[in-house]
Write an enzyme that holds these catalytic residues in place. Sequence first.
Site, PDB file in Angstrom:
ATOM      1  N   SER A 247     -70.095   8.491  -3.385  1.00  0.00           N
ATOM      2  CA  SER A 247     -69.012   7.647  -2.874  1.00  0.00           C
ATOM      3  C   SER A 247     -69.125   7.477  -1.360  1.00  0.00           C
ATOM      4  O   SER A 247     -69.729   8.295  -0.669  1.00  0.00           O
ATOM      5  CB  SER A 247     -67.667   8.284  -3.204  1.00  0.00           C
ATOM      6  N   LYS A 248     -68.506   6.403  -0.874  1.00  0.00           N
ATOM      7  CA  LYS A 248     -68.509   6.114   0.572  1.00  0.00           C
ATOM      8  C   LYS A 248     -67.951   7.308   1.339  1.00  0.00           C
ATOM      9  O   LYS A 248     -68.420   7.654   2.408  1.00  0.00           O
ATOM     10  CB  LYS A 248     -67.636   4.884   0.853  1.00  0.00           C
ATOM     11  N   ARG A 249     -66.925   7.922   0.758  1.00  0.00           N
ATOM     12  CA  ARG A 249     -66.267   9.031   1.445  1.00  0.00           C
ATOM     13  C   ARG A 249     -67.236  10.195   1.634  1.00  0.00           C
ATOM     14  O   ARG A 249     -67.348  10.764   2.703  1.00  0.00           O
ATOM     15  CB  ARG A 249     -65.043   9.471   0.638  1.00  0.00           C
ATOM     16  N   ALA A 252     -69.836   9.368   4.156  1.00  0.00           N
ATOM     17  CA  ALA A 252     -69.360   9.350   5.539  1.00  0.00           C
ATOM     18  C   ALA A 252     -69.103  10.761   6.053  1.00  0.00           C
ATOM     19  O   ALA A 252     -68.985  10.981   7.249  1.00  0.00           O
ATOM     20  CB  ALA A 252     -68.088   8.531   5.626  1.00  0.00           C
TER      21      ALA A 252
END
Length: 489
Positions: A247-249, A252
């Site tokens: 996931s992007k989270r 990041a």
Amino acid sequence: MTPEHKKNVRVRFAPSPTGPLNIGGARTAFFCWLFAKQNSGAFILRIEDTDFARSSPEYEENIKEGLIWLGLEWDEFYRQSDRLELYERYLSKLIKENFAYYCFCSPEELESEEEARLSQGLSPKYGGKCRMIPINEAERRSKTERHVIRIKTPEKEASFHDAVRGKVSFDIALMGDFIIAKGAGNPLFNFSNVVDDYEMNITHVVRGEDHISNTPRQLVIQEALGFPPLEYAHLPLILGPDKKKLSKRDLAKSVIDYRNEGYLVQAILNFIALLGWHPEEDREVFSVSDMMEEFSFSRVQKSGGVFNPTKLDWLGRHYIKKLSAEKLAEHLEPFVPKAWTADKDRFLRTADAFKERLKKLSDFKTLAGFVFELGDYEPGLLAWRKSTKESAAINLEEILPIFNSMPESDFKKETIESKMMLIAKMRGNGEVLWPLRVALSGKESSPGPFELAEMLGKEETLRRISLALRILAGSVRSTSSGLASSPQT
Ligand code: GLU
């Protein structure tokens, strides 16, 4: 421009500073570093910041800080924006030797050409219109007109050897003449990447699988510049727990975030080691020196490595459990208010008591906070099940003088337990132990009362029992008094 190529292993980690050092980048760096160390070679950090709009010095700092925390220190450091002249020289060499050319086609022209090719069932590659412009004219026009630089792509197959995947082949003719720079001083990633691998005598390119599709372009550039081929190892994608893209989270989240949450560095390295690499036997715990011995690209899998947060927590716990109480207390210090460490012995005792329950250092503040700062609780909480507050008060009154008479040096879990169990036998376990535990913790659930009493120490134990008695008597409404400000009885 023609440095001697050495046989020594030289590996580079070449992040673009367009985001923080995340778990994926850390894994690439770790495998590069391991391979370099295993071969007594060099580990090079190269910041690839030629995408000026997306690169930032903050991310460069974050990457360096992350690597230092992980203990992956580099032997040499380079930043591509410091080397633009070098790329310019290689670009003009390619143009002079007729391997590359200026292209003046406008975006609109390119778009309609692409549409036309697609409608004829052809691949949408560039048709090569500007290849025909004589070099002198192109040079002259390049001074005033917007342009890019394209490389001439030969019509053939290209292949490379990958330590994870074996031989990988592509039909490069399908790519057409692709862009290698947006102008003399503005090389694109593939170009500066190839030039630097050569200039830095890199022997092995270790990077994420997302770069496989760049490799054929890089091979074309290498060949045009007359550079020797390299060895590659493309590491598998990292997948989320659902086996889909991470996931992007999670992408990041930086290594520094994990550090700030209090994961031990050993846990993080062990965790990333297992993202796509697996040992011969079924084992999960690997120190850096184990990895140094056992790591090889032949045991890196082609399929994605699954990011499993439960495994991270398990490893987090495993490495914290192995610390001595003293070491753990040292690690915990930055994660707790200063006042908590004022009484060194109590801090040590508490750290030791919570050791088995911590996945990461920041858990301590949440789990053990009540040892240092007793929170508010309702008087009713002191009453055991259907019992009464009165009965809780009677039992706590009974306990108080017993604790009071115990020498400080003997205020240990076992002794406390044997004394308490005598009363508990007469009055019932719950009747005695429940109010005691609540008085000491202020919580509905907590570690047991004997363990807690030892953690708190005699003085604080007595203070909390007295406080509970005052709460039961209705003379105090709130327990909100930390250790420092607490009234003594
Ligand atoms: N700069 C590229 C990236 O950050 C890596 C290029 C490479 O390792 O060849 O993804």
